[in-house]
Write a protein that holds these residues in place. Structure first.
Motif, PDB file in Angstrom:
ATOM      1  N   ASN A 127       0.868  -1.165   0.000  1.00  0.00           N
ATOM      2  CA  ASN A 127       0.000   0.000   0.000  1.00  0.00           C
ATOM      3  C   ASN A 127       0.913   1.225   0.000  1.00  0.00           C
ATOM      4  OD1 ASN A 127      -2.046   1.817   0.187  1.00  0.00           O
ATOM      5  ND2 ASN A 127      -2.588   1.342   2.295  1.00  0.00           N
ATOM      6  N   ASN A 128       1.138   1.817  -1.162  1.00  0.00           N
ATOM      7  CA  ASN A 128       2.082   2.938  -1.273  1.00  0.00           C
ATOM      8  C   ASN A 128       3.452   2.551  -0.714  1.00  0.00           C
ATOM      9  OD1 ASN A 128       0.107   4.621  -2.398  1.00  0.00           O
ATOM     10  ND2 ASN A 128      -0.621   5.186  -0.365  1.00  0.00           N
ATOM     11  N   GLY A 129       3.883   1.386  -1.054  1.00  0.00           N
ATOM     12  CA  GLY A 129       5.117   0.824  -0.526  1.00  0.00           C
ATOM     13  C   GLY A 129       4.794  -0.506   0.132  1.00  0.00           C
ATOM     14  N   HIS A 130       5.556  -0.846   1.158  1.00  0.00           N
ATOM     15  CA  HIS A 130       5.390  -2.136   1.816  1.00  0.00           C
ATOM     16  C   HIS A 130       5.296  -1.943   3.317  1.00  0.00           C
ATOM     17  CE1 HIS A 130       6.651  -4.253  -1.880  1.00  0.00           C
ATOM     18  NE2 HIS A 130       7.341  -3.147  -2.058  1.00  0.00           N
ATOM     19  N   THR A 131       4.479  -2.772   3.954  1.00  0.00           N
ATOM     20  CA  THR A 131       4.412  -2.810   5.413  1.00  0.00           C
ATOM     21  C   THR A 131       4.621  -4.249   5.845  1.00  0.00           C
ATOM     22  OG1 THR A 131       2.841  -0.972   5.484  1.00  0.00           O
ATOM     23  CG2 THR A 131       2.999  -2.361   7.455  1.00  0.00           C
ATOM     24  N   TRP A 132       5.626  -4.445   6.664  1.00  0.00           N
ATOM     25  CA  TRP A 132       5.950  -5.750   7.238  1.00  0.00           C
ATOM     26  C   TRP A 132       5.620  -5.696   8.725  1.00  0.00           C
ATOM     27  CZ3 TRP A 132       7.889  -9.853   4.469  1.00  0.00           C
ATOM     28  CH2 TRP A 132       8.360  -9.573   3.178  1.00  0.00           C
ATOM     29  N   THR A 133       4.905  -6.704   9.222  1.00  0.00           N
ATOM     30  CA  THR A 133       4.588  -6.792  10.639  1.00  0.00           C
ATOM     31  C   THR A 133       5.124  -8.119  11.175  1.00  0.00           C
ATOM     32  OG1 THR A 133       2.585  -5.495  10.267  1.00  0.00           O
ATOM     33  CG2 THR A 133       2.731  -6.691  12.347  1.00  0.00           C
ATOM     34  N   LEU A 134       5.936  -8.032  12.219  1.00  0.00           N
ATOM     35  CA  LEU A 134       6.569  -9.197  12.831  1.00  0.00           C
ATOM     36  C   LEU A 134       6.170  -9.241  14.300  1.00  0.00           C
ATOM     37  CD1 LEU A 134       8.582  -7.810  10.665  1.00  0.00           C
ATOM     38  CD2 LEU A 134      10.299  -9.299  11.659  1.00  0.00           C
ATOM     39  N   MET A 135       5.887 -10.445  14.812  1.00  0.00           N
ATOM     40  CA  MET A 135       5.561 -10.574  16.227  1.00  0.00           C
ATOM     41  C   MET A 135       5.985 -11.950  16.732  1.00  0.00           C
ATOM     42  SD  MET A 135       3.346 -11.840  18.757  1.00  0.00           S
ATOM     43  CE  MET A 135       1.968 -12.488  17.849  1.00  0.00           C
ATOM     44  N   ARG A 136       6.600 -11.940  17.892  1.00  0.00           N
ATOM     45  CA  ARG A 136       6.945 -13.169  18.603  1.00  0.00           C
ATOM     46  C   ARG A 136       6.441 -13.012  20.036  1.00  0.00           C
ATOM     47  NH1 ARG A 136      10.290 -17.733  18.658  1.00  0.00           N
ATOM     48  NH2 ARG A 136      10.962 -18.263  20.774  1.00  0.00           N
ATOM     49  N   ARG A 137       5.549 -13.910  20.448  1.00  0.00           N
ATOM     50  CA  ARG A 137       5.089 -13.911  21.837  1.00  0.00           C
ATOM     51  C   ARG A 137       6.247 -14.322  22.742  1.00  0.00           C
ATOM     52  NH1 ARG A 137       0.640 -15.709  19.103  1.00  0.00           N
ATOM     53  NH2 ARG A 137       1.221 -17.905  19.247  1.00  0.00           N
ATOM     54  N   ARG A 138       6.350 -13.653  23.861  1.00  0.00           N
ATOM     55  CA  ARG A 138       7.424 -13.969  24.811  1.00  0.00           C
ATOM     56  C   ARG A 138       7.148 -15.308  25.486  1.00  0.00           C
ATOM     57  NH1 ARG A 138       9.358  -8.566  27.898  1.00  0.00           N
ATOM     58  NH2 ARG A 138      10.722 -10.120  28.867  1.00  0.00           N
ATOM     59  N   ARG A 139       8.184 -16.125  25.554  1.00  0.00           N
ATOM     60  CA  ARG A 139       8.098 -17.398  26.254  1.00  0.00           C
ATOM     61  C   ARG A 139       8.489 -17.173  27.707  1.00  0.00           C
ATOM     62  NH1 ARG A 139       7.156 -17.132  20.940  1.00  0.00           N
ATOM     63  NH2 ARG A 139       7.032 -19.146  19.931  1.00  0.00           N
ATOM     64  N   ALA A 140       7.971 -17.992  28.584  1.00  0.00           N
ATOM     65  CA  ALA A 140       8.279 -17.857  30.011  1.00  0.00           C
ATOM     66  C   ALA A 140       9.732 -18.214  30.284  1.00  0.00           C
ATOM     67  CB  ALA A 140       7.353 -18.757  30.831  1.00  0.00           C
TER      68      ALA A 140
END
Length: 142
Positions: A127-140
């Motif tokens: 969308n008018n370029g690129h959007t990258w979304t990264l997520m890692r849930r924290r492990r205990a």
């Protein structure tokens, strides 16, 4: 600081290799204040961030997109590690669901597959370029 007590940093710069270094340095600084962050979370998230931001820079330059600007939002909170990269490069369709490791002797092509394995969520939007979304849930912590 975020509303839930986490930490956040935003960087903007040219899609050049020194921007990769700036992003990784900022991420390390966020990790320092993250408390009980596991080595696994730190390692896997850093690897995924490195792969994605490096791909953004390398592909922007390979396609002749001179002057591409990238904004990186990095967040560490009690629940997750997240990053969002936005650039103004020419749109390119990327099939994340097809990312897989190449054969053993291949010299490139591992970045998206590695990031997919290291993260709980990876998305790419055009969308008018690129959007990258990264997520890692924290492990205990153990």
């Amino acid at each position: 600081m975020t509303a839930d007590g986490g930490s956040r940093v935003t960087l903007t710069g040219a899609a050049e290799l020194d921007f990769v270094d700036r992003v990784l340095t900022a991420l390390e600084e966020l990790f320092q204040g993250a408390g009980d962050l596991t080595d696994e979370d730190r390692t896997f998230f850093s690897l995924a961030v490195s792969e994605i931001i490096t791909n953004i820079v390398m592909h922007s330059n390979c396609q002749g997109d001179a002057g591409v600007t990238v904004t990186a939002d990095l967040t560490v909170d009690a629940a997750a590690l997240s990053a969002r990269f936005q650039d103004d490069a020419a749109p390119v369709t990327i099939a994340l669901h097809e990312a897989e490791l190449p054969e053993e002797l291949a010299e490139s092509g591992r970045g998206l597959a590695i990031a997919t394995m290291a993260l709980d969520h990876l998305s790419h939007e055009v969308n008018n370029g690129h959007t990258w979304t990264l997520m890692r849930r924290r492990r205990a912590s153990e």
